[in-house]
Design a protein around this motif. Structure first.
Motif, mmCIF file in Angstrom:
data_model
loop_
_atom_site.group_PDB
_atom_site.id
_atom_site.type_symbol
_atom_site.label_atom_id
_atom_site.label_comp_id
_atom_site.label_asym_id
_atom_site.label_seq_id
_atom_site.Cartn_x
_atom_site.Cartn_y
_atom_site.Cartn_z
ATOM 1 N N GLY A 44 -11.115 -12.324 15.826
ATOM 2 C CA GLY A 44 -10.016 -13.429 16.384
ATOM 3 C C GLY A 44 -8.818 -12.699 16.360
ATOM 4 O O GLY A 44 -7.729 -13.439 16.498
ATOM 5 N N MET A 45 -8.792 -11.370 16.514
ATOM 6 C CA MET A 45 -7.388 -10.743 16.576
ATOM 7 C C MET A 45 -7.694 -9.300 16.712
ATOM 8 O O MET A 45 -8.859 -8.706 16.394
ATOM 9 C CB MET A 45 -6.494 -10.988 15.220
ATOM 10 N N ASP A 46 -6.816 -8.325 17.316
ATOM 11 C CA ASP A 46 -6.560 -7.121 17.330
ATOM 12 C C ASP A 46 -6.255 -6.489 15.854
ATOM 13 O O ASP A 46 -5.585 -7.209 15.044
ATOM 14 C CB ASP A 46 -5.930 -6.478 18.138
ATOM 15 N N LEU A 47 -7.122 -5.644 15.293
ATOM 16 C CA LEU A 47 -6.728 -5.128 13.813
ATOM 17 C C LEU A 47 -5.994 -3.648 13.972
ATOM 18 O O LEU A 47 -6.213 -3.058 14.951
ATOM 19 C CB LEU A 47 -8.053 -4.799 13.127
ATOM 20 N N VAL A 48 -5.243 -3.853 12.887
ATOM 21 C CA VAL A 48 -4.111 -2.365 12.736
ATOM 22 C C VAL A 48 -4.272 -2.009 11.339
ATOM 23 O O VAL A 48 -5.014 -2.771 10.521
ATOM 24 C CB VAL A 48 -2.946 -2.886 13.167
ATOM 25 N N ILE A 49 -3.582 -0.976 10.966
ATOM 26 C CA ILE A 49 -3.421 -0.765 9.442
ATOM 27 C C ILE A 49 -1.677 -0.594 9.412
ATOM 28 O O ILE A 49 -1.280 0.135 10.008
ATOM 29 C CB ILE A 49 -4.044 0.678 9.425
ATOM 30 N N HIS A 50 -1.268 -1.799 8.924
ATOM 31 C CA HIS A 50 0.098 -2.143 8.418
ATOM 32 C C HIS A 50 0.474 -1.500 7.133
ATOM 33 O O HIS A 50 0.135 -1.827 6.161
ATOM 34 C CB HIS A 50 0.247 -3.667 8.829
ATOM 35 N N CYS A 51 1.407 -0.454 7.521
ATOM 36 C CA CYS A 51 2.279 0.241 6.082
ATOM 37 C C CYS A 51 3.616 -0.151 6.078
ATOM 38 O O CYS A 51 4.251 -0.516 7.245
ATOM 39 C CB CYS A 51 1.798 1.596 5.912
ATOM 40 N N LEU A 52 4.410 -0.120 4.959
ATOM 41 C CA LEU A 52 5.600 -0.307 5.015
ATOM 42 C C LEU A 52 6.419 0.845 4.515
ATOM 43 O O LEU A 52 5.857 1.921 3.786
ATOM 44 C CB LEU A 52 6.239 -1.285 4.151
ATOM 45 N N LEU A 53 7.370 1.469 5.245
ATOM 46 C CA LEU A 53 8.259 2.444 4.821
ATOM 47 C C LEU A 53 9.747 1.586 4.273
ATOM 48 O O LEU A 53 10.334 1.278 5.092
ATOM 49 C CB LEU A 53 8.341 3.345 5.849
ATOM 50 N N ILE A 54 10.147 1.835 2.977
ATOM 51 C CA ILE A 54 11.458 1.532 2.642
ATOM 52 C C ILE A 54 12.408 2.507 2.103
ATOM 53 O O ILE A 54 12.349 3.179 1.440
ATOM 54 C CB ILE A 54 10.945 0.452 1.223
ATOM 55 N N GLU A 55 13.364 2.306 2.766
ATOM 56 C CA GLU A 55 14.501 3.150 2.781
ATOM 57 C C GLU A 55 15.611 2.464 1.836
ATOM 58 O O GLU A 55 15.616 1.342 1.692
ATOM 59 C CB GLU A 55 15.449 3.457 4.129
ATOM 60 N N HIS A 56 15.898 3.237 0.511
ATOM 61 C CA HIS A 56 16.825 2.699 -0.525
ATOM 62 C C HIS A 56 17.711 3.824 -0.992
ATOM 63 O O HIS A 56 17.651 5.204 -0.467
ATOM 64 C CB HIS A 56 15.914 1.968 -1.535
ATOM 65 N N ASP A 57 18.551 3.478 -1.986
ATOM 66 C CA ASP A 57 19.655 4.407 -2.236
ATOM 67 C C ASP A 57 18.752 5.729 -2.840
ATOM 68 O O ASP A 57 19.745 6.769 -2.900
ATOM 69 C CB ASP A 57 20.559 3.750 -3.225
ATOM 70 N N THR A 58 17.706 5.620 -3.321
ATOM 71 C CA THR A 58 17.243 6.646 -4.244
ATOM 72 C C THR A 58 16.156 7.290 -3.594
ATOM 73 O O THR A 58 15.474 8.328 -4.119
ATOM 74 C CB THR A 58 16.801 6.411 -5.708
ATOM 75 N N GLY A 59 15.961 7.273 -2.191
ATOM 76 C CA GLY A 59 14.848 7.772 -1.542
ATOM 77 C C GLY A 59 13.897 6.763 -0.474
ATOM 78 O O GLY A 59 14.340 5.632 -0.385
ATOM 79 N N LEU A 60 12.740 7.074 -0.466
ATOM 80 C CA LEU A 60 11.862 6.657 0.508
ATOM 81 C C LEU A 60 10.784 5.931 -0.236
ATOM 82 O O LEU A 60 10.336 6.676 -1.269
ATOM 83 C CB LEU A 60 11.299 7.287 1.336
ATOM 84 N N THR A 61 10.420 4.918 -0.038
ATOM 85 C CA THR A 61 9.101 4.192 -0.844
ATOM 86 C C THR A 61 7.942 3.632 0.197
ATOM 87 O O THR A 61 8.605 3.151 1.242
ATOM 88 C CB THR A 61 9.330 3.145 -1.789
ATOM 89 N N LEU A 62 6.773 4.239 0.150
ATOM 90 C CA LEU A 62 5.818 3.891 1.180
ATOM 91 C C LEU A 62 4.744 2.892 0.489
ATOM 92 O O LEU A 62 4.332 3.103 -0.604
ATOM 93 C CB LEU A 62 5.105 5.212 1.445
ATOM 94 N N VAL A 63 4.751 1.797 1.288
ATOM 95 C CA VAL A 63 3.504 0.810 0.574
ATOM 96 C C VAL A 63 2.232 1.183 1.489
ATOM 97 O O VAL A 63 2.286 0.917 2.705
ATOM 98 C CB VAL A 63 3.889 -0.583 1.014
ATOM 99 N N ASP A 64 1.227 1.642 0.867
ATOM 100 C CA ASP A 64 0.077 1.973 1.675
ATOM 101 C C ASP A 64 0.258 3.283 2.586
ATOM 102 O O ASP A 64 1.389 3.491 2.729
ATOM 103 C CB ASP A 64 -0.536 1.058 2.238
ATOM 104 N N THR A 65 -0.542 3.961 2.827
ATOM 105 C CA THR A 65 -0.523 5.262 3.719
ATOM 106 C C THR A 65 -1.351 5.248 4.855
ATOM 107 O O THR A 65 -1.106 6.181 5.665
ATOM 108 C CB THR A 65 -0.823 6.536 2.843
ATOM 109 N N GLY A 66 -2.256 4.367 5.341
ATOM 110 C CA GLY A 66 -2.986 4.494 6.412
ATOM 111 C C GLY A 66 -4.144 5.451 6.284
ATOM 112 O O GLY A 66 -4.563 6.039 5.087
ATOM 113 N N LEU A 67 -4.610 6.075 7.548
ATOM 114 C CA LEU A 67 -5.695 6.959 7.366
ATOM 115 C C LEU A 67 -5.151 8.376 7.313
ATOM 116 O O LEU A 67 -6.273 8.942 6.657
ATOM 117 C CB LEU A 67 -6.168 6.773 8.918
ATOM 118 N N GLY A 68 -4.082 8.863 7.496
ATOM 119 C CA GLY A 68 -3.478 10.261 7.189
ATOM 120 C C GLY A 68 -4.051 11.286 8.115
ATOM 121 O O GLY A 68 -4.870 11.074 9.105
#
Length: 272
Positions: A21-45
């Motif tokens: 019913g849709m095309d599938l992807v692997i959706h991760c988040l990269l969050i920039e904030h004052d103390t560095g970067l935070t990644l939500v999930d990492t995908g396949l690598g």
């Protein structure tokens, strides 16, 4: 904070859009904030691009037909923004399935946040389902685990939510067990509203449970892949209610919906 919506590895499952019913992807988040970067999930690598069968497993590759490449990895996209891998100080995982944790080895110095019962499910699998969903080669580098029990906070009616030490309090781990034993959503406050990365707690179809018609293959896969079918159904219904009742406050999205990823990217560009 600034949130980047990343597509971290292509997949083209058997049946494609006609069945799913849709095309599938692997959706991760990269969050920039004052103390560095935070990644939500990492995908396949990046290792998936070098040897997909060894990194992801032949059975999974046969069904989901991944098309990983170095340039599409989370690490390459972090570097394209001018950062180094060590700038990613924290990784927050929805769960440890192979397509969500495959990139952990690309960030060996990051602290890896996950619910404790999710790591235990990987270490002590119950049956063939859990044995197949976790790939121990992806974890041989020795991740810097930061294990969390469910907390004492409530987030939009979801009990057990918690903020994470060393990470801005605008990032919240929300229990959404069912797909896996320790599955979580990751909520991110952006201004006066929230994003909720719901991982695999739903596959891009939300609405009133009695009204929505999901492709049969999606419903069948959710049931087949669930570690706890009753909990999965319960949390899916709660997500439907959240998306309906708080649409002006929370945007709920899944890890694998191509339409959701494109819509969120377009919204982020408009806000920028």
């Amino acid at each position: 904070m600034r949130v980047h919506h990343l597509e971290c590895g292509g997949i083209d499952p058997l049946g494609g859009e006609w069945l799913w019913g849709m095309d599938l992807v692997i959706h991760c988040l990269l969050i920039e904030h004052d103390t560095g970067l935070t990644l939500v999930d990492t995908g396949l690598g990046q290792q998936a691009a070098r040897d997909p069968a060894a990194w992801l497993g032949r059975a999974w590759c046969g069904v989901f037909r991944p098309d990983p490449d170095i340039a599409g990895s989370a690490l390459a996209q972090v570097e394209s923004l001018g950062y180094h891998r060590d700038d990613v100080r924290d990784i927050v995982l929805t769960h440890l399935d192979l397509d969500h944790a495959g990139g952990l080895a690309d960030f060996p110095n990051a602290r890896v946040h996950v619910f404790e019962n999710e790591l235990r499910a990987m270490e002590f699998p119950r049956g063939i389902g859990e044995t197949q969903r976790y790939r121990t080669p992806q974890l041989r580098h020795g991740p810097r685990w930061r294990l969390h029990a469910e907390g004492g906070d409530t987030w939009f009616g979801f009990t057990g939510a918690r903020t994470l030490p060393g990470i801005p309090e605008e990032i919240v781990l929300v229990p959404l067990a069912g797909h896996s034993r320790g599955h979580a959503g990751v909520a991110v406050r952006t201004g006066d509203s929230w994003l909720l990365h719901a991982g695999d707690a739903h596959f891009g179809q939300l609405g009133r449970p009695g009204d929505i018609e999901r492709p049969w293959v999606v419903a069948a896969f959710e049931a087949f892949a669930a570690a706890d079918g009753k909990a999965r159904r319960h949390n899916w219904e709660r997500l439907c209610e959240l998306a309906h009742d708080h649409a002006d406050e929370v945007t709920v999205f899944s890890a694998h919906s191509g339409p959701e990823l494109r819509a969120l990217r377009a919204r982020a560009r408009a806000l920028a």
